[in-house]
Each structure stands twice: as structure tokens, then as C-alpha cells.
Design an enzyme around this catalytic site. Structure first.
Site, PDB file in Angstrom:
ATOM      1  N   ASP A  43      33.395  -9.918  29.896  1.00 56.48           N
ATOM      2  CA  ASP A  43      31.907  -9.557  30.495  1.00 56.48           C
ATOM      3  C   ASP A  43      31.061 -10.163  29.713  1.00 56.48           C
ATOM      4  O   ASP A  43      29.689  -9.467  29.369  1.00 56.48           O
ATOM      5  CB  ASP A  43      31.920  -8.236  31.007  1.00 56.48           C
ATOM      6  CG  ASP A  43      32.625  -7.540  31.923  1.00 56.48           C
ATOM      7  OD1 ASP A  43      33.195  -8.106  32.595  1.00 56.48           O
ATOM      8  OD2 ASP A  43      32.920  -6.197  31.792  1.00 56.48           O
ATOM      9  N   GLU A 212      32.496  -8.265  43.067  1.00 60.02           N
ATOM     10  CA  GLU A 212      31.649  -7.782  41.883  1.00 60.02           C
ATOM     11  C   GLU A 212      31.106  -8.818  40.884  1.00 60.02           C
ATOM     12  O   GLU A 212      31.073  -9.787  41.314  1.00 60.02           O
ATOM     13  CB  GLU A 212      32.497  -6.638  40.895  1.00 60.02           C
ATOM     14  CG  GLU A 212      33.784  -7.347  40.439  1.00 60.02           C
ATOM     15  CD  GLU A 212      34.610  -6.467  39.565  1.00 60.02           C
ATOM     16  OE1 GLU A 212      34.283  -5.252  40.097  1.00 60.02           O
ATOM     17  OE2 GLU A 212      35.354  -6.806  39.066  1.00 60.02           O
TER      18      GLU A 212
END
Length: 324
Positions: A43, A212
Site C-alpha cells: 500500500d 477497495e
């Protein structure tokens, strides 16, 4: 994309060739640009400072920091937090945040991040600020938005977008009913009291709910919503991929290249698994001096599915982002 210590230079690809690169098969996807050093990340979110240093924050160890002077060689430089804020434990027994989103606004660095546990929507989005962006310099401002077991959304994976008119928006979300957006007060970095609506941007109403990690950017009069689809965090078995839609309003409706709404499982592929590069996602977009960068992680099929840093440039000449 590769370079050593000199500035990265890339040939401008002819528009016809770029159009030909719009993926129709896995082989059409580009490999990540060359990066070296400490590149085991998840991420990632990156900014470039006024001095030219790159700050790359990522999930783990109270938000790991890596730095680079050339966007190729990266080294670990500590973590954002040395002491976890006490409120983290209300949302995660591990007290370790996820998915940072770093930007520079109003003379300081802001970092939105998520605190949760895997598979749970008892979650919170937090906010911290720093004048330097360096480890140990961050002041935590507490929660911005939360969700719980009775919510139909999940307050993780935040992304701040500032529109041309100075309006601030925060997109977020994971699974459940998909990607959401709220308006943010620039004076506090938290929800704007004059507009408390929670808007829906993308969802998968049938089948898997797996969408997401939103990222919103504006290019050439359109708003573009990038999101990660399908399953992350499973190493070489991950099925993550990056898709995009666009809209004429920041709040949507976002539609893909075929006109399918992202609220109805739409999304034009930007990057998918190919070769050793499995499950690319968790993406962010950085406007750098030589173009827009798609910054993401992938799982290395030749290294036991280890998550690693991926960076590609984006070309917008077709009206849609094409990674190269």
C-alpha cells in the site's frame, strides 16, 4: 522505466502505439520500472519534497518510511510514529495502521491512514500532520471517520483529493457496499460540518464485494477514480488488479470506457497480473516532473509472493490512463 543516479528520461511514445497498449491481454501490461534497495512494501503512497527527495510511506511498523533521491534506489528511514496513539487499540488489537495517503497541503504534510483488522469493518481513518514529513515528526490528530460491525461500509484506505475550486474530498472503502466519499473541511482535515453526506462511488452489488483502495485525480476536465479489485494479501495467489472510471463531477457517476457504471461493477483495466508480477494494487498516483506515476505493490511470483514496490508512468493521450 529505469535510470541510475541521473534524472529519468523516457521516450515519448507515439499516440497510436499507446492506444495499441490498451490491455486486451495480460501480455499488454508493462513491467514495473526499475527500483532497487528496500522495496518490500504494501500500500505505498509517495510524495516529492521541494528539495527533490521522495518520501514513500507504506503499511506496517507504524507506517514505514522509505526515501529516495532518484526514484530508483530506496532505503528505509524509520516509521511515521514511534509511539502508537492510544485510540488505535479501539480498532485493532495489533495497533498497526494501514494504507497511508500522504500529500502536501497548506505548508504541511498530511497523512490519512486506516486502523482496522483483516476482514473487519470495525475501522477508523486517522489523520496526522508534519512540517517535514520525516519519521518521528508527525502529530496525530485522531479519527476522521469510523465504521463498525453494523455499518454497510468500511472506513479504511483513505485518499484525499483537492479540487480546482479548493474543495477537499476524502474517498475510502473496502468491500461491503464499496467506495465512499465525504467532504473534508480544509481547516481541520476532518469532515465538513456543512455537508455530512456519505456518497457512493463504486460497488459490486452482485457476486464478490471486492473493491477497495480508491484514488481520485483530475485530468483534462475529467475526474478519474482508480480502485483495486479482487483479492489482495494472498501472496502469489492474489488476484488484485487496478481499474479506473471517469466522471464529469467529483462525486460521480463514474463510468468505465464502455459506459458501465462503477456502481455496477464497471471499471476499465489499468494493470493486472502478468508474468512474475502478480496482483498489482493498493495504488496511488503522484504527479511528478516527468508525468503522472502509478505507485503500487505487486506480489513477486519469483520470490515466494513477496510484496514489492511497482512504479509506472501513465499516459493520458487516449482520454484514459495507460501504464507504460
Amino acid at each position: 522505466m529505469s535510470r541510475t543516479t541521473r534524472r529519468r528520461t523516457l521516450a515519448v511514445l507515439p499516440a497510436a502505439l499507446l492506444l495499441a497498449l490498451v490491455p486486451g491481454s495480460a501480455s499488454a501490461y508493462p513491467n514495473p520500472g526499475t527500483v532497487t534497495g528496500d522495496i518490500v512494501v504494501h500500500d505505498p503512497s509517495m510524495v516529492r519534497t521541494s528539495s527533490g527527495q521522495y518520501l514513500l510511506y507504506s503499511t506496517g511498523d507504524s507506517l514505514q518510511l522509505r526515501t529516495s533521491t532518484d526514484r530508483t534506489a530506496f532505503g528505509r528511514s524509520g516509521s511515521a510514529f514511534s509511539t502508537p496513539p492510544g485510540w488505535w487499540k479501539n480498532y485493532s488489537s495489533a495497533s498497526d495502521p494501514w494504507a497511508p495517503d500522504i500529500s502536501f497541503r497548506g505548508g504541511k504534510y498530511l497523512m490519512y491512514y486506516a486502523v482496522s483488522s483483516f476482514g473487519s469493518n470495525t475501522s477508523a481513518i486517522g489523520l496526522a500532520g508534519s512540517t517535514t514529513g520525516q519519521p518521528g515528526s508527525w502529530t496525530d490528530y485522531g479519527t476522521v471517520y469510523t465504521s463498525n460491525a453494523s455499518s454497510d461500509y468500511n472506513a479504511i484506505d483513505p485518499n484525499l483529493f483537492v479540487d480546482d475550486d479548493g474543495t477537499w474530498w476524502l474517498s475510502f472503502g473496502s468491500w461491503w457496499t464499496g467506495i465512499k466519499m465525504i467532504r473534508i473541511d480544509p481547516s481541520t482535515g476532518k469532515q465538513y460540518a456543512g455537508d455530512t453526506a456519505r456518497r457512493s462511488l463504486a460497488s459490486r452489488p452482485t457476486g464478490t464485494k471486492a473493491v477497495e483502495a480508491p484514488t481520485v485525480v483530475k485530468r483534462n476536465g475529467y475526474y478519474y477514480l482508480f480502485a483495486s479489485y479482487d483479492t489482495c494479501c494472498a501472496g502469489a495467489s492474489s488476484t488484485y488488479k487496478v481499474k479506473v472510471g471517469r466522471a464529469t463531477s467529483v462525486t460521480g457517476p463514474y463510468k468505465d470506457r464502455n459506459g458501465v457504471s462503477m456502481l455496477s461493477n464497471g471499471g476499465t483495466p489499468v494493470l493486472e497480473s502478468h508474468g512474475r508480477y502478480i496482483g498489482p494494487g493498493g495504488q496511488s498516483v503522484l504527479a511528478d516532473s516527468d508525468g503522472d506515476l502509478l505507485v503500487y505493490h505487486y506480489y513477486d511470483g519469483q520470490d515466494n509472493g513477496t510484496p514489492k514496490l511497482g512504479v509506472n508512468l501513465l499516459n493520458w493521450s487516449s482520454g484514459w490512463p495507460v501504464a507504460y
